[in-house]
Write an enzyme that holds these catalytic residues in place. Sequence first.
Site, PDB file in Angstrom:
ATOM      1  N   LYS A 125      35.695  44.410  46.427  1.00 22.28           N
ATOM      2  CA  LYS A 125      36.497  44.912  47.550  1.00 22.28           C
ATOM      3  C   LYS A 125      35.629  45.542  48.631  1.00 22.28           C
ATOM      4  CE  LYS A 125      39.801  46.260  43.981  1.00 22.28           C
ATOM      5  NZ  LYS A 125      38.839  46.401  42.881  1.00 22.28           N
ATOM      6  N   TRP A 132      37.253  50.529  37.669  1.00 22.00           N
ATOM      7  CA  TRP A 132      37.404  51.743  38.466  1.00 22.00           C
ATOM      8  C   TRP A 132      37.052  52.951  37.598  1.00 22.00           C
ATOM      9  CZ3 TRP A 132      42.544  54.627  39.455  1.00 22.00           C
ATOM     10  CH2 TRP A 132      42.366  55.648  40.389  1.00 22.00           C
ATOM     11  N   SER A 134      46.056  50.456  38.219  1.00 19.68           N
ATOM     12  CA  SER A 134      46.192  51.543  37.234  1.00 19.68           C
ATOM     13  C   SER A 134      47.387  51.241  36.339  1.00 19.68           C
ATOM     14  CB  SER A 134      46.373  52.891  37.928  1.00 19.68           C
ATOM     15  OG  SER A 134      45.174  53.360  38.459  1.00 19.68           O
ATOM     16  N   TYR A 137      33.254  51.475  43.883  1.00 17.63           N
ATOM     17  CA  TYR A 137      33.066  51.908  42.508  1.00 17.63           C
ATOM     18  C   TYR A 137      31.597  52.195  42.201  1.00 17.63           C
ATOM     19  CZ  TYR A 137      37.739  49.791  41.829  1.00 17.63           C
ATOM     20  OH  TYR A 137      39.059  49.431  41.920  1.00 17.63           O
ATOM     21  N   GLY A 162      48.589  54.060  34.285  1.00 15.95           N
ATOM     22  CA  GLY A 162      48.800  55.341  34.957  1.00 15.95           C
ATOM     23  C   GLY A 162      47.613  56.274  34.841  1.00 15.95           C
ATOM     24  N   HIS A 183      40.037  47.123  50.678  1.00 14.57           N
ATOM     25  CA  HIS A 183      40.374  48.133  49.677  1.00 14.57           C
ATOM     26  C   HIS A 183      41.502  49.068  50.136  1.00 14.57           C
ATOM     27  CE1 HIS A 183      38.284  50.293  46.097  1.00 14.57           C
ATOM     28  NE2 HIS A 183      39.571  50.514  46.061  1.00 14.57           N
ATOM     29  N   ASP A 218      37.210  42.938  37.535  1.00 17.48           N
ATOM     30  CA  ASP A 218      37.541  43.533  38.833  1.00 17.48           C
ATOM     31  C   ASP A 218      36.623  44.724  39.113  1.00 17.48           C
ATOM     32  OD1 ASP A 218      39.982  43.842  40.987  1.00 17.48           O
ATOM     33  OD2 ASP A 218      39.203  45.804  40.371  1.00 17.48           O
ATOM     34  N   ASN A 266      46.344  48.280  48.253  1.00 11.95           N
ATOM     35  CA  ASN A 266      47.015  49.491  48.753  1.00 11.95           C
ATOM     36  C   ASN A 266      47.746  49.281  50.079  1.00 11.95           C
ATOM     37  OD1 ASN A 266      46.009  51.512  46.683  1.00 11.95           O
ATOM     38  ND2 ASN A 266      44.056  50.719  47.463  1.00 11.95           N
ATOM     39  N   ASN A 312      43.398  46.001  23.863  1.00 15.72           N
ATOM     40  CA  ASN A 312      44.234  45.738  25.035  1.00 15.72           C
ATOM     41  C   ASN A 312      44.472  44.253  25.293  1.00 15.72           C
ATOM     42  OD1 ASN A 312      44.540  48.463  25.537  1.00 15.72           O
ATOM     43  ND2 ASN A 312      42.977  48.558  27.132  1.00 15.72           N
TER      44      ASN A 312
END
Length: 286
Positions: A81, A27, A200, A56, A203, A114, A51, A152, A252
């Site tokens: 998506k 994203w 996210s 996007y 955040g 999505h 993903d 969502n 990460n």
Amino acid sequence: MANLTKLTDTYTLNNGTTIPIVGFGTWQTPDGQVAYDSVLAALKAGYRHIDTAAAYGNEESVGKAIADSGVAREDLFVTTKLWNADHGYETAKAALDTSLAKLGLDYVDLYLIHWPNPAAMRDNWEQLNADTWRAMEEAYADRKARAIGVSNFRPKHLDALLKTAKVVPAVNQIFLNPSDMEPEVVAYNEAHDILSEAYSPLGTGKIFGIDDLTTMAQKYDKSVAQVVLRWSLQHGFLPLPKSVHADRIAQNTDIFDFELSADDMATIDGLRGVAGLANDPDTVNF
């Protein structure tokens, strides 16, 4: 979650499909060289779960990186998506074919709606979701998607979908991080054996300014991102961290040699609102 020991460990979805417990998010990653390089760096760092989304605008670059990576297709888990303009039976079928062509793939491992209630379709969202889902169920039956799910969605949207669905969504990908744990949605997902994915998990970068997390990261000799990704896994979520920097992409992944204490988990759980809250899908203007 101490049994999760490496990046390629998996959760099992409600249809039996396995999904790597951490994915690489794209994203806000611009199409072209940036998306290509970041996905290639992720695959080199050991990620096997990528993903993306039609919205996007980077599916072609993601697909090219996958093709050039040398990683066997069967070793990858790829999600995309359906965007808002393509809700409906025929349009959803065509949209998946378009995404597959852009990705250069015969199938995706996960295909998601999505948003549940796009602004332009608010008068008829429930019927359009039902029609869209029917197309996605057909794609699932035809093996164009190994699993199907949503993003969502709140409980009311899932309740509506399940009135006619023959296949229960395998995943609900939501804004899920220490700032908004979306407890009602997560509880609903758990009750229906729907995996909660975090699009996210950091955040959108805002968590890095939180003093409590900085202190905690120093305690564990980890980065703030590593601490928060570990928190996500210990909750049984599936985080999708995003970066365009190869060093951070690799960093990460280094989240399997420590475990957060119960007290530290509770501290992170108490950070609601520090980095914003999820958008209400019934009031967003897109």
